[in-house]
Design a protein around this motif. Sequence first.
Motif, short mmCIF file in Angstrom:
data_model
loop_
_atom_site.label_atom_id
_atom_site.label_comp_id
_atom_site.label_asym_id
_atom_site.label_seq_id
_atom_site.Cartn_x
_atom_site.Cartn_y
_atom_site.Cartn_z
N GLU A 198 3.55 -4.48 2.57
CA GLU A 198 2.45 -3.86 1.82
C GLU A 198 2.23 -4.54 0.46
N GLY A 199 2.34 -5.85 0.47
CA GLY A 199 2.04 -6.61 -0.74
C GLY A 199 3.06 -6.51 -1.84
N ALA A 200 4.29 -6.11 -1.54
CA ALA A 200 5.29 -5.98 -2.59
C ALA A 200 5.57 -7.33 -3.24
N ASP A 201 5.70 -8.39 -2.38
CA ASP A 201 5.92 -9.74 -2.88
C ASP A 201 7.07 -9.77 -3.91
N SER A 202 8.18 -9.18 -3.55
CA SER A 202 9.30 -9.09 -4.48
C SER A 202 10.60 -9.08 -3.69
N GLU A 203 11.63 -9.68 -4.25
CA GLU A 203 12.94 -9.68 -3.61
C GLU A 203 13.71 -8.39 -3.91
N GLY A 204 13.10 -7.49 -4.68
CA GLY A 204 13.77 -6.24 -5.01
C GLY A 204 14.84 -6.42 -6.08
N GLN A 221 -1.23 2.32 -3.36
CA GLN A 221 -2.19 2.22 -2.28
C GLN A 221 -3.32 3.24 -2.55
N ARG A 222 -4.53 2.76 -2.49
CA ARG A 222 -5.68 3.61 -2.77
C ARG A 222 -6.61 3.62 -1.57
N GLU A 223 -7.13 4.79 -1.29
CA GLU A 223 -8.08 4.96 -0.20
C GLU A 223 -9.08 6.04 -0.60
N ALA A 224 -10.35 5.75 -0.34
CA ALA A 224 -11.40 6.69 -0.75
C ALA A 224 -11.17 8.07 -0.16
N GLY A 225 -11.26 9.09 -1.01
CA GLY A 225 -11.10 10.46 -0.55
C GLY A 225 -9.67 10.96 -0.58
N TYR A 226 -8.71 10.11 -0.97
CA TYR A 226 -7.31 10.50 -1.01
C TYR A 226 -6.71 10.18 -2.37
N LEU A 227 -5.64 10.89 -2.70
CA LEU A 227 -4.91 10.59 -3.92
C LEU A 227 -4.21 9.25 -3.78
N SER A 250 2.22 10.69 -5.91
CA SER A 250 0.86 10.32 -6.32
C SER A 250 0.86 9.76 -7.74
N GLU A 251 2.02 9.78 -8.37
CA GLU A 251 2.21 9.19 -9.70
C GLU A 251 3.19 8.02 -9.59
N PRO A 252 3.14 7.10 -10.55
CA PRO A 252 4.07 5.97 -10.50
C PRO A 252 5.53 6.42 -10.46
N ILE A 253 6.35 5.68 -9.72
CA ILE A 253 7.77 5.98 -9.57
C ILE A 253 8.56 4.96 -10.39
#
Length: 269
Positions: A198-204, A221-227, A250-253
């Motif tokens: 999902e586009g993380a592009d990171s080794e963690g 991840q954003r989608e119209a009509g959803y948080l 729905s908020e940054p972690i």
Amino acid sequence: MAPAGAVPPAPFVPVPPAAAQDPAAEPAPDAVRRRPRGRTSLIVLAAAVLGVAIGGAVGFGVQADRDPTPLGTLAHARLAYPAKPGKASDPLPVAQDRQVKTDGDLTELLLSAPKNADVGEGYGTGWMTLSDYASNYERPDYMFDDLLGSGVRRLAEASWAEGEHRETKINLVQYRSGDSLGAADHFAAQMNYLPYEEGADSEGDPIKGSLDGRYFIYPVQREAGYLPMYQARAIAVRGDIVMDIFVFDSEPIGKKTIRSLAERQLERL
């Protein structure tokens, strides 16, 4: 009759044949008979072999009559042996014996939900079916077949909800007793794609207390009509158990949230 003044020819003197020549005369070089070489060579070789054999026998006799030369002192310390051979080592206490922990109730090794967390319907701590775990993946059918053939022993899960939209899920996937290779293969398979999921592009980032464990913070991840949906994941292997943690919100972690969960869960294993 020869004419006057002519010189008469010399008289013909015949040469006697070889058989009629003087037998005392020296024969031609090619006519000399040579001695055969084989016999002399064999005599010399036999004498050499006999000389070596006699010399070895004499040397062995001289060495056998001598006193043995003592060996030098060893350079390292003497080996230590227990005072009472055959006594078995004392078993490890339960707190240090990892196998005793993991062979018991696996659900007791899961982290407890925080205070004020929601553990109502759809949440809680308990056993998990293989199909339930496989449903977390994009291709559940493929994941189900793969896990079924890799020696999975049992699965346990703890989950809870916090605030308005945060959900936390911890999965423990245990393989057959002593089969740490299955757990290592499961972990390696996840690490083959996690850095690019999902586009993380990171080794963690590394998990403290784990050899190869990693935690990841994925982009929103954003989608119209959803948080908006934020996701973090941590995965590590300890012996025959794979620890897999998910956090959704729905908020940054923050990194501290997922890192703390992973380190505390790993300690319990």
